[in-house]
Scaffold this active site. Structure first.
Site, PDB file in Angstrom:
ATOM      1  N   LYS A   1       0.844  16.644  -9.081  1.00 55.83           N
ATOM      2  CA  LYS A   1       1.650  16.457 -10.279  1.00 55.83           C
ATOM      3  C   LYS A   1       2.599  17.646 -10.518  1.00 55.83           C
ATOM      4  CE  LYS A   1       0.242  12.374 -11.244  1.00 55.83           C
ATOM      5  NZ  LYS A   1       1.159  11.212 -11.071  1.00 55.83           N
TER       6      LYS A   1
ATOM      7  N   ASP B   1       0.857  -1.177   0.000  1.00 58.50           N
ATOM      8  CA  ASP B   1       0.000   0.000   0.000  1.00 58.50           C
ATOM      9  C   ASP B   1       0.898   1.232   0.000  1.00 58.50           C
ATOM     10  OD1 ASP B   1      -1.793   2.038   0.419  1.00 58.50           O
ATOM     11  OD2 ASP B   1      -2.611   1.238   2.294  1.00 58.50           O
TER      12      ASP B   1
ATOM     13  N   ASN C   1       5.050   5.162 -10.318  1.00 54.16           N
ATOM     14  CA  ASN C   1       3.890   5.256 -11.201  1.00 54.16           C
ATOM     15  C   ASN C   1       2.552   5.303 -10.471  1.00 54.16           C
ATOM     16  OD1 ASN C   1       2.283   4.700 -13.788  1.00 54.16           O
ATOM     17  ND2 ASN C   1       1.841   2.869 -12.561  1.00 54.16           N
TER      18      ASN C   1
ATOM     19  N   TYR D   1      -5.184  16.405  -7.521  1.00 55.06           N
ATOM     20  CA  TYR D   1      -4.357  15.680  -8.495  1.00 55.06           C
ATOM     21  C   TYR D   1      -3.367  16.631  -9.163  1.00 55.06           C
ATOM     22  CZ  TYR D   1      -3.169  12.612 -12.426  1.00 55.06           C
ATOM     23  OH  TYR D   1      -2.507  11.853 -13.346  1.00 55.06           O
TER      24      TYR D   1
END
Length: 253
Positions: free
Chosen positions: A160, A61, A88, A156
């Site tokens: 990033k 996890d 990833n 998100y």
């Protein structure tokens, strides 16, 4: 390109999508790939798609620092080295109004998309700097969102953008150990995460409309990761953008 038949790679989120594509591309280049994810059955499916004996499945996890530490301890104990890490694994938050995004959801995205790659990179540094031959390569999964956001994607998009900072800083700090760090920014790869782009009404656009968007085969991203991984350590792709050619990213509207 370097010979990879005795090299070890680790891919997080290897059970589906881009992680699976990258894992298969690396295996095809000769790497032994440590496949990491939450669901063992998906990792085993990835392993079956690649050459026999070229992978090891480990469930972990990425939101659990102890699980990440145990993962890298297992890799070191099994192989004694690590040549490539592909950070990833990632997640998004529900597309809600900015002011309605719960703190718990924000923190979950930050933990998986930013803190986990930071911890994985730390552990990789510790292995790579002391092994012989010294050094290695770390590749971070960025996103088109690292350049421009979609509506209702604050968590998100923020992570990033932060991954871009992590890529630059860790690349700089890795120089003294022959560790090269790069980033692949991905746009509209055909994975289960992007099925909504071609189903139903499509995805929300900045002008408030919804539309279907073109996608590309995830194999293109996997091949890009394998190319970056295969460079000699005196060369580095710091940033690469791999995107669906006709997606609505370059332009106005």
């Amino acid at each position: 390109m370097t010979e990879a038949t005795s090299k070890i790679a680790l891919v997080t989120g290897a059970g589906t999508g881009v992680g699976r594509a990258a894992s298969l591309a690396l295996m095809d280049k000769g790497y032994t790939v440590v496949l990491v994810g939450r669901r063992l059955e998906m990792l085993e499916e990835t392993a079956k798609l690649g050459p026999a004996g070229k992978s090891l499945c480990i469930t972990a996890d990425m939101a659990n620092p102890a699980a990440i530490a145990a993962l890298f301890d297992k890799v070191k104990a099994t192989y004694g080295r690590l040549d490539v890490l592909f950070n990833n694994a990632g997640m998004g938050a529900p597309p809600v109004n900015f002011e309605d995004l719960p703190l718990e959801q924000w923190q979950a995205v930050v933990n998986t998309n930013l803190t986990a790659p930071f911890l994985c990179t730390q552990h990789a540094f510790r292995i790579m700097k002391d092994q012989s031959p010294r050094g290695g390569r770390i590749i971070n999964n960025g996103s088109i969102s690292a350049h421009a956001p979609r509506p209702f994607s604050a968590a998100y998009t923020s992570t990033k953008h932060a991954i871009t900072g992590l890529t630059k800083a860790s690349n700089l700090d890795g120089r003294m150990y022959d560790i090269a760090v790069g980033q692949v920014d991905i746009g509209n790869a055909a994975t289960p995460m992007t099925d909504r782009m071609v189903n139903g009404p499509g995805v929300l656009q900045p002008d408030g409309t919804t539309k279907h968007e073109p996608r590309m085969d995830a194999k293109a991203v996997g091949d890009a990761v394998a190319y970056m991984a295969g460079l000699p350590l005196d060369a580095n792709v710091l940033f690469m953008t791999v995107m669906a050619t006709k997606m609505p990213f370059v332009g106005r509207g």
